[in-house]
Design an enzyme around this catalytic site. Sequence first.
Site, PDB file in Angstrom:
ATOM      1  N   ASP A   1     -17.494   6.845  -1.940  1.00 30.13           N
ATOM      2  CA  ASP A   1     -16.230   6.761  -1.200  1.00 30.13           C
ATOM      3  C   ASP A   1     -15.945   8.159  -0.651  1.00 30.13           C
ATOM      4  O   ASP A   1     -16.571   9.144  -1.055  1.00 30.13           O
ATOM      5  CB  ASP A   1     -15.107   6.272  -2.127  1.00 30.13           C
ATOM      6  CG  ASP A   1     -13.757   6.120  -1.415  1.00 30.13           C
ATOM      7  OD1 ASP A   1     -13.749   5.995  -0.173  1.00 30.13           O
ATOM      8  OD2 ASP A   1     -12.709   6.144  -2.091  1.00 30.13           O
TER       9      ASP A   1
ATOM     10  N   ARG B   1       0.876  -1.188   0.000  1.00 31.00           N
ATOM     11  CA  ARG B   1       0.000   0.000   0.000  1.00 31.00           C
ATOM     12  C   ARG B   1       0.900   1.221   0.000  1.00 31.00           C
ATOM     13  O   ARG B   1       1.720   1.404   0.894  1.00 31.00           O
ATOM     14  CB  ARG B   1      -0.905  -0.015   1.241  1.00 31.00           C
ATOM     15  CG  ARG B   1      -1.617   1.302   1.459  1.00 31.00           C
ATOM     16  CD  ARG B   1      -2.716   1.198   2.485  1.00 31.00           C
ATOM     17  NE  ARG B   1      -3.882   0.513   1.950  1.00 31.00           N
ATOM     18  CZ  ARG B   1      -5.113   0.595   2.455  1.00 31.00           C
ATOM     19  NH1 ARG B   1      -5.338   1.330   3.528  1.00 31.00           N
ATOM     20  NH2 ARG B   1      -6.107  -0.059   1.906  1.00 31.00           N
TER      21      ARG B   1
ATOM     22  N   CYS C   1     -16.502   1.484   0.348  1.00 32.75           N
ATOM     23  CA  CYS C   1     -15.322   0.647   0.632  1.00 32.75           C
ATOM     24  C   CYS C   1     -14.903   0.749   2.089  1.00 32.75           C
ATOM     25  O   CYS C   1     -14.210  -0.135   2.583  1.00 32.75           O
ATOM     26  CB  CYS C   1     -14.175   1.044  -0.289  1.00 32.75           C
ATOM     27  SG  CYS C   1     -13.698   2.773  -0.120  1.00 32.75           S
TER      28      CYS C   1
ATOM     29  N   HIS D   1      -7.211   0.771  -6.539  1.00 36.01           N
ATOM     30  CA  HIS D   1      -7.462  -0.120  -5.401  1.00 36.01           C
ATOM     31  C   HIS D   1      -8.060  -1.411  -5.965  1.00 36.01           C
ATOM     32  O   HIS D   1      -9.239  -1.715  -5.753  1.00 36.01           O
ATOM     33  CB  HIS D   1      -8.412   0.558  -4.417  1.00 36.01           C
ATOM     34  CG  HIS D   1      -8.368  -0.006  -3.021  1.00 36.01           C
ATOM     35  ND1 HIS D   1      -7.558  -1.075  -2.668  1.00 36.01           N
ATOM     36  CD2 HIS D   1      -9.035   0.363  -1.888  1.00 36.01           C
ATOM     37  CE1 HIS D   1      -7.743  -1.344  -1.381  1.00 36.01           C
ATOM     38  NE2 HIS D   1      -8.627  -0.492  -0.885  1.00 36.01           N
TER      39      HIS D   1
ATOM     40  N   ARG E   1     -13.422  -8.699   1.162  1.00 37.34           N
ATOM     41  CA  ARG E   1     -12.011  -8.422   0.915  1.00 37.34           C
ATOM     42  C   ARG E   1     -11.192  -9.695   1.170  1.00 37.34           C
ATOM     43  O   ARG E   1     -10.298 -10.037   0.419  1.00 37.34           O
ATOM     44  CB  ARG E   1     -11.511  -7.288   1.830  1.00 37.34           C
ATOM     45  CG  ARG E   1     -12.152  -5.930   1.582  1.00 37.34           C
ATOM     46  CD  ARG E   1     -11.798  -5.384   0.215  1.00 37.34           C
ATOM     47  NE  ARG E   1     -10.363  -5.315   0.017  1.00 37.34           N
ATOM     48  CZ  ARG E   1      -9.573  -4.335   0.481  1.00 37.34           C
ATOM     49  NH1 ARG E   1     -10.091  -3.318   1.131  1.00 37.34           N
ATOM     50  NH2 ARG E   1      -8.267  -4.357   0.249  1.00 37.34           N
TER      51      ARG E   1
ATOM     52  N   GLN F   1      -9.913  -4.013  -3.725  1.00 43.11           N
ATOM     53  CA  GLN F   1     -11.224  -3.518  -3.322  1.00 43.11           C
ATOM     54  C   GLN F   1     -12.244  -3.802  -4.426  1.00 43.11           C
ATOM     55  O   GLN F   1     -13.353  -4.288  -4.156  1.00 43.11           O
ATOM     56  CB  GLN F   1     -11.142  -2.009  -3.050  1.00 43.11           C
ATOM     57  CG  GLN F   1     -12.459  -1.393  -2.607  1.00 43.11           C
ATOM     58  CD  GLN F   1     -12.866  -1.854  -1.233  1.00 43.11           C
ATOM     59  OE1 GLN F   1     -12.111  -1.712  -0.281  1.00 43.11           O
ATOM     60  NE2 GLN F   1     -14.066  -2.407  -1.096  1.00 43.11           N
TER      61      GLN F   1
HETATM   62  N1   CP Z   1     -11.320  -0.346   2.178  1.00 39.65           N
HETATM   63  C1   CP Z   1     -10.054  -0.368   2.654  1.00 39.65           C
HETATM   64  O1   CP Z   1      -9.084  -0.512   1.887  1.00 39.65           O
HETATM   65  O2   CP Z   1      -9.958  -0.217   3.986  1.00 39.65           O
HETATM   66  P1   CP Z   1      -8.612  -0.030   4.813  1.00 39.65           P
HETATM   67  O3   CP Z   1      -8.045   1.326   4.398  1.00 39.65           O
HETATM   68  O4   CP Z   1      -8.991  -0.071   6.251  1.00 39.65           O
HETATM   69  O5   CP Z   1      -7.659  -1.116   4.445  1.00 39.65           O
HETATM   70  N1  NVA Z   2     -10.118   6.550  -1.584  1.00 45.10           N
HETATM   71  C1  NVA Z   2      -9.760   6.142  -0.250  1.00 45.10           C
HETATM   72  C2  NVA Z   2      -9.987   4.681  -0.092  1.00 45.10           C
HETATM   73  C3  NVA Z   2      -9.665   4.137   1.274  1.00 45.10           C
HETATM   74  C4  NVA Z   2      -9.846   2.652   1.358  1.00 45.10           C
HETATM   75  C5  NVA Z   2      -8.322   6.511   0.028  1.00 45.10           C
HETATM   76  O1  NVA Z   2      -7.484   6.345  -0.863  1.00 45.10           O
HETATM   77  O2  NVA Z   2      -8.041   6.975   1.127  1.00 45.10           O
END
Ligand code: CP
Ligand code: NVA
Length: 303
Positions: free
Chosen positions: A222, A101, A262, A128, A290, A131
């Site tokens: 989101d 990440r 999400c 993502h 997930r 997701q």
């Molecule tokens: N939806 C998602 O990726 O959640 P987290 O940021 O908690 O991993």
């Molecule tokens: N769009 C959000 C998604 C979090 C799971 C972010 O990138 O923070």
Amino acid sequence: MTRSVLSIGDLSASEIGAVLDLALESKRRSGPRGSELAGKTALLIFQKPSLRTRVSFELAVSNLGGRPLYLSPPEVGIGERESPEDVGSVAGRYCDLIVCRTFDQTVLERLAASSGVPVINALSDWEHPCQALADVLTIREHGGTSGRCLAYVGDGNNVARSLAAAAAGEGMHVRLASPAGYELDASSVEDAALRARESGGSVSTMSDPEEAVFGADVVYTDTWTSMGQELETKQRHEAFVGYQVDVNLVAKASPDAGVMHCLPAHRGEEISDEVLDGPQSIVLDQAENRLHAQQALMAWLFG
Ligand code: CP
Ligand code: NVA
């Protein structure tokens, strides 16, 4: 062949279908878990916080017989303490898989190019994909994908980009409603539209949330301010006025529409408490998926 999933475009629509079939099959089957990662170590490098992604990946790796090793945001310092290439080439000597990440999508590309092991995108500023796999899995379970309408209301961000392509590839009619300046970029819309042309789906963009949601089978939103964009919070709140998924907006959708997010949600901003906690919300199934989607993805990559 070392196969990485850095964006949803790394999986064809039929490969996504195969991964989701596997996920559904493994959800139905109780009993012994898989062994596709037996004797293997997955390095989880996270440069941003996480609940769902971290926990579901750690469990999925363990369920497949592997060992997850988690490195938190301050620990590695990709690009600060060491270059992505140096992190990748060293990690590739210890581990069989990197789940990362990060902010910049090019960090993933540089890790994948140097490590010699598969790299999975656990969220970047650009995409993502895991997701999106879980999202499409959830829609399959709640009424199906092909021919049904998905309305995404909000920021044309990482989640929207991966979701639009994955859902379009499953034959969904995808409508994206964003305020001016926050739309999904034209090339990502075209990528999704290309998949839609092959699957019988469609992709359309608009600025009016009600137009997007009208008669939709799924309503998705989101956060307006993604991780790393905190300095833009005020201007984003101003730009997104009128884009909250609330009971009035959901009332325009099909009466049995599912509401998705999400998570994490910014309650009272992009979604109201009433909708998030309401009877049409399927966000917890989505969060659970997930685990199933990522487990299937890794089983497919290593099987
Ligand atoms: N939806 C998602 O990726 O959640 P987290 O940021 O908690 O991993
Ligand atoms: N769009 C959000 C998604 C979090 C799971 C972010 O990138 O923070």
